[in-house]
Design an enzyme around this catalytic site. Structure first.
Site, short mmCIF file in Angstrom:
data_model
loop_
_atom_site.label_atom_id
_atom_site.label_comp_id
_atom_site.label_asym_id
_atom_site.label_seq_id
_atom_site.Cartn_x
_atom_site.Cartn_y
_atom_site.Cartn_z
N HIS A 157 19.90 10.27 -44.46
CA HIS A 157 21.84 9.63 -44.95
C HIS A 157 21.57 9.82 -47.11
O HIS A 157 20.12 9.62 -47.04
CB HIS A 157 21.53 8.11 -45.44
CG HIS A 157 23.32 7.90 -45.41
ND1 HIS A 157 23.82 8.12 -45.20
CD2 HIS A 157 22.90 6.71 -46.78
CE1 HIS A 157 25.14 7.29 -46.15
NE2 HIS A 157 24.30 6.67 -47.20
N ASN A 194 19.96 20.77 -43.31
CA ASN A 194 18.57 20.28 -42.44
C ASN A 194 18.14 20.21 -40.78
O ASN A 194 16.64 20.72 -40.05
CB ASN A 194 19.41 18.78 -42.25
CG ASN A 194 18.95 17.78 -44.13
OD1 ASN A 194 18.10 17.46 -44.08
ND2 ASN A 194 20.22 17.39 -44.33
N GLY A 205 24.53 22.49 -41.66
CA GLY A 205 22.89 22.82 -40.89
C GLY A 205 22.55 23.07 -41.87
O GLY A 205 21.12 23.65 -41.01
N ILE A 235 30.41 8.08 -35.65
CA ILE A 235 29.67 7.04 -34.84
C ILE A 235 29.43 7.30 -33.58
O ILE A 235 30.55 7.36 -32.31
CB ILE A 235 30.31 5.86 -35.52
CG1 ILE A 235 30.15 5.35 -37.35
CG2 ILE A 235 29.30 4.52 -34.86
CD1 ILE A 235 31.39 4.81 -37.64
N LEU A 236 28.30 6.99 -33.52
CA LEU A 236 27.82 6.98 -31.74
C LEU A 236 28.15 5.91 -31.03
O LEU A 236 27.85 4.32 -31.70
CB LEU A 236 26.49 7.20 -31.70
CG LEU A 236 25.69 9.21 -31.80
CD1 LEU A 236 24.19 8.74 -32.16
CD2 LEU A 236 26.46 9.54 -31.24
N ASN A 277 18.44 9.30 -38.38
CA ASN A 277 19.50 9.81 -38.82
C ASN A 277 18.88 10.38 -40.51
O ASN A 277 18.35 9.54 -41.20
CB ASN A 277 20.90 8.40 -39.55
CG ASN A 277 21.80 9.46 -39.94
OD1 ASN A 277 22.29 10.30 -39.77
ND2 ASN A 277 22.47 8.79 -40.70
C1 GRF Z 1 22.91 15.32 -45.57
O1 GRF Z 1 22.76 15.51 -46.98
C2 GRF Z 1 22.79 14.50 -44.72
O2 GRF Z 1 21.83 13.56 -45.60
C3 GRF Z 1 24.31 13.74 -44.47
O3 GRF Z 1 25.08 14.69 -44.22
C4 GRF Z 1 24.09 16.21 -45.22
C5 GRF Z 1 24.39 17.06 -43.85
O4 GRF Z 1 23.75 18.64 -44.04
N1 GRF Z 1 24.33 12.94 -43.50
P1 GRF Z 1 23.81 19.48 -43.83
O5 GRF Z 1 24.47 19.63 -42.74
O6 GRF Z 1 22.62 19.01 -42.81
O7 GRF Z 1 23.63 21.09 -44.80
#
Ligand code: GRF
Length: 196
Positions: free
Chosen positions: A110, A16, A14, A93-94, A108
């Site tokens: 990535h 992000n 989490g 995947i949704l 999303n």
């Molecule tokens: C991120 O690096 C994102 O690119 C990938 O999963 C990771 C999630 O990290 N899809 P966090 O849960 O936000 O720390």
């Protein structure tokens, strides 16, 4: 000022989500996290709890199938008036029955420069193993083609000679944490509220 209502889907640490919560602490930021949904218990939910954001877990085992689970998630997002869905480390995947309801309004993040290293949860390790000179992260629109929706923004990260998966992931995530709030801010000026 009316702020864009964002629903965040999580499965992991989490970081992000936390970056978005932090950005939204500024009252002038044009979006706010309205609800956080996870598909299993994960540390990300703790960030939502600490920020007093409504959160819920939709475990697949509690539903007859993925479609029913995802449709129920979409219903919850709509109940909370969500206008933009952010997949922030969401590891499932949704189904189309979900994506249809928020078409063009799901993004999303990535950890690669898409289209390179798409369709994998291991994009950082794959980039390192492949010997590329640079990788990075991509913010893209979610469609039914995994990791192949329109690209909104990317950040480049050079691969250093002494790099490990951990060091590379950390530098990619640093970029993600600034890119995500920037992109959500930009979209907040463009996304129309959902029809009622
Ligand atoms: C991120 O690096 C994102 O690119 C990938 O999963 C990771 C999630 O990290 N899809 P966090 O849960 O936000 O720390």
């Amino acid at each position: 000022m009316s702020r864009l209502r964002v629903g965040v889907l999580v499965s992991g640490q989490g970081s992000n989500l936390q970056a978005l919560i932090q950005a939204a602490r500024d009252p002038m930021y044009p979006a706010r996290v309205a609800v956080v949904l996870a598909n299993h218990d994960c540390p990300a939910l703790e960030h939502a709890r600490k920020a007093a954001i409504t959160r819920a877990v939709f475990r697949l085992a509690d539903y007859p199938d993925r479609r029913t689970r995802d449709v129920e998630m979409a219903r919850t997002l709509r109940f909370h008036g969500v206008e933009l869905v952010v997949c922030a480390g969401y590891d499932a995947i949704l189904v189309p029955a979900f994506t249809r309801q928020f078409a063009g309004r799901i993004i999303n993040i990535h950890p690669s420069l898409l289209p390179a290293f798409s369709g994998t949860m291991d994009a950082v390790a794959m980039a390192l193993e492949s010997g590329v000179a640079e990788t990075g992260c991509t913010l893209h629109v979610v469609t039914d083609d995994v990791d192949a929706g329109p690209i909104i923004a990317q950040r480049r990260v050079p691969v250093r000679p002494d790099e490990t998966v951990e060091s590379l992931r950390a530098r990619i995530q640093e970029e993600e944490h600034t890119l995500l709030p920037v992109v959500v801010r930009r979209l907040a000026g463009q996304v129309l509220p959902l029809p009622v």
